[in-house]
Design a protein around this motif. Structure first.
Motif, PDB file in Angstrom:
ATOM      1  N   GLU A  47      41.269  52.676  37.628  1.00 51.56           N
ATOM      2  CA  GLU A  47      42.170  51.878  36.789  1.00 51.56           C
ATOM      3  C   GLU A  47      43.339  51.329  37.608  1.00 51.56           C
ATOM      4  O   GLU A  47      43.727  50.170  37.444  1.00 51.56           O
ATOM      5  N   ALA A  48      43.894  52.142  38.503  1.00 55.16           N
ATOM      6  CA  ALA A  48      45.007  51.691  39.348  1.00 55.16           C
ATOM      7  C   ALA A  48      44.562  50.533  40.243  1.00 55.16           C
ATOM      8  O   ALA A  48      45.241  49.510  40.342  1.00 55.16           O
ATOM      9  N   LYS A  51      43.969  47.139  38.557  1.00 51.03           N
ATOM     10  CA  LYS A  51      45.143  46.297  38.292  1.00 51.03           C
ATOM     11  C   LYS A  51      45.319  45.244  39.381  1.00 51.03           C
ATOM     12  O   LYS A  51      45.777  44.138  39.117  1.00 51.03           O
ATOM     13  N   ALA A  54      42.966  42.615  38.338  1.00 49.81           N
ATOM     14  CA  ALA A  54      43.421  41.905  37.140  1.00 49.81           C
ATOM     15  C   ALA A  54      44.386  40.783  37.497  1.00 49.81           C
ATOM     16  O   ALA A  54      44.361  39.719  36.860  1.00 49.81           O
ATOM     17  N   LYS A  55      45.207  40.981  38.518  1.00 57.93           N
ATOM     18  CA  LYS A  55      46.138  39.933  38.968  1.00 57.93           C
ATOM     19  C   LYS A  55      45.380  38.689  39.425  1.00 57.93           C
ATOM     20  O   LYS A  55      45.885  37.583  39.353  1.00 57.93           O
ATOM     21  N   GLU A  59      37.489  41.448  37.106  1.00 56.54           N
ATOM     22  CA  GLU A  59      37.388  42.748  36.455  1.00 56.54           C
ATOM     23  C   GLU A  59      36.221  43.553  37.022  1.00 56.54           C
ATOM     24  O   GLU A  59      35.269  42.993  37.561  1.00 56.54           O
ATOM     25  N   CYS A  94      42.378  46.793  47.286  1.00 54.48           N
ATOM     26  CA  CYS A  94      41.765  47.677  46.288  1.00 54.48           C
ATOM     27  C   CYS A  94      41.283  48.979  46.929  1.00 54.48           C
ATOM     28  O   CYS A  94      41.469  50.058  46.377  1.00 54.48           O
ATOM     29  N   CYS A  97      44.247  51.107  47.653  1.00 56.59           N
ATOM     30  CA  CYS A  97      44.809  51.582  46.383  1.00 56.59           C
ATOM     31  C   CYS A  97      43.973  52.727  45.820  1.00 56.59           C
ATOM     32  O   CYS A  97      44.519  53.726  45.347  1.00 56.59           O
TER      33      CYS A  97
END
Length: 176
Positions: A47-48, A51, A54-55, A59, A94, A97
Motif C-alpha cells: 500500500e505504501a 501511493k 497513484a501519483k 495502480e 517503488c 519504498c
C-alpha cells in the motif's frame, strides 16, 4: 497459547499426550533469518509503495511474494502486475519504498548485518495472475473461493515458474 493454524512441532510425549513446541504463527508469510514478516506487514508495504504509483495514475492489479534462497544472502521477492506503463524512476522508487516499508526489527537488523539481501521487485506481464488462477482451478480450486496467495512457498514450483516466465522487469532495492 496456540491459535488454530499455528505451526507447532511435537517434541515428545507425556504419557500418551503430545508435548508441543511453538514454531511460528500461521499469519507469517516471509522469513529468512530473524525477520518475521506477516501478511499484514506485506500488505502495508504494498500500500505504501502503491501511493507512488497513484501519483502517476497507475495502480497495482495484483501482487504476491516469495523468498529467494538461491544466492547468499537470501532476499524477499515481490511481484506486481500493474496497469499502464511506469517509468524506470517510478519503478525504482517503488522498489525502495517496498524495502523501507518492512519495519519489523528482525528485517532491519538482518539488513544491517547482511543476513538478508536487497529486496527484489519484479514487474510481471498483464495476465500473469489470471494464469495463476487458472493453474489453481486446474488443480481443483473453486473460482469463487480463490484468493491470490500473498506468499508463494518454495514447494509451489508451478506458481513460481509462472511468475518467473512472466517477469518483464527486475529491480533491486538500494534503500539499505
Amino acid at each position: 497459547m496456540c491459535r488454530q493454524g499455528d505451526v507447532v512441532s511435537i517434541v515428545g510425549f507425556h504419557n500418551s499426550t503430545p508435548e508441543m513446541k511453538f514454531v511460528s504463527r500461521s499469519s507469517l508469510v516471509l522469513t529468512i533469518n530473524i525477520d518475521k514478516t506477516t501478511e499484514t506487514d506485506l500488505q502495508s508495504a504494498v500500500e505504501a509503495a502503491g501511493k507512488v504509483f497513484a501519483k502517476e495514475k497507475l495502480e497495482v492489479i495484483d501482487f504476491t511474494s516469495h523468498i529467494d534462497l538461491s544466492k547468499e544472502p537470501g532476499h524477499y521477492v515481490i511481484s506486481w502486475e500493474i496497469n499502464g506503463e511506469a517509468s524506470e524512476q517510478v519503478l525504482g522508487e517503488c522498489c525502495n519504498c517496498l524495502d523501507k516499508s518492512f519495519v519489523n526489527n528482525g528485517y532491519i537488523t538482518s539488513h544491517k548485518d547482511n543476513s538478508i539481501g536487497p529486496l527484489e521487485f519484479q514487474l510481471v506481464r498483464t495476465g500473469t495472475f489470471q494464469k495463476i488462477l487458472e493453474h489453481s482451478v486446474g488443480l481443483g480450486a473453486a473460482v469463487n473461493q480463490y484468493k491470490t496467495p500473498r506468499c508463494v512457498g518454495a514447494a509451489n514450483t508451478a506458481v513460481l515458474q509462472i511468475l518467473t516466465q512472466n517477469v518483464v522487469k527486475i529491480y533491486f532495492s538500494t534503500a539499505f
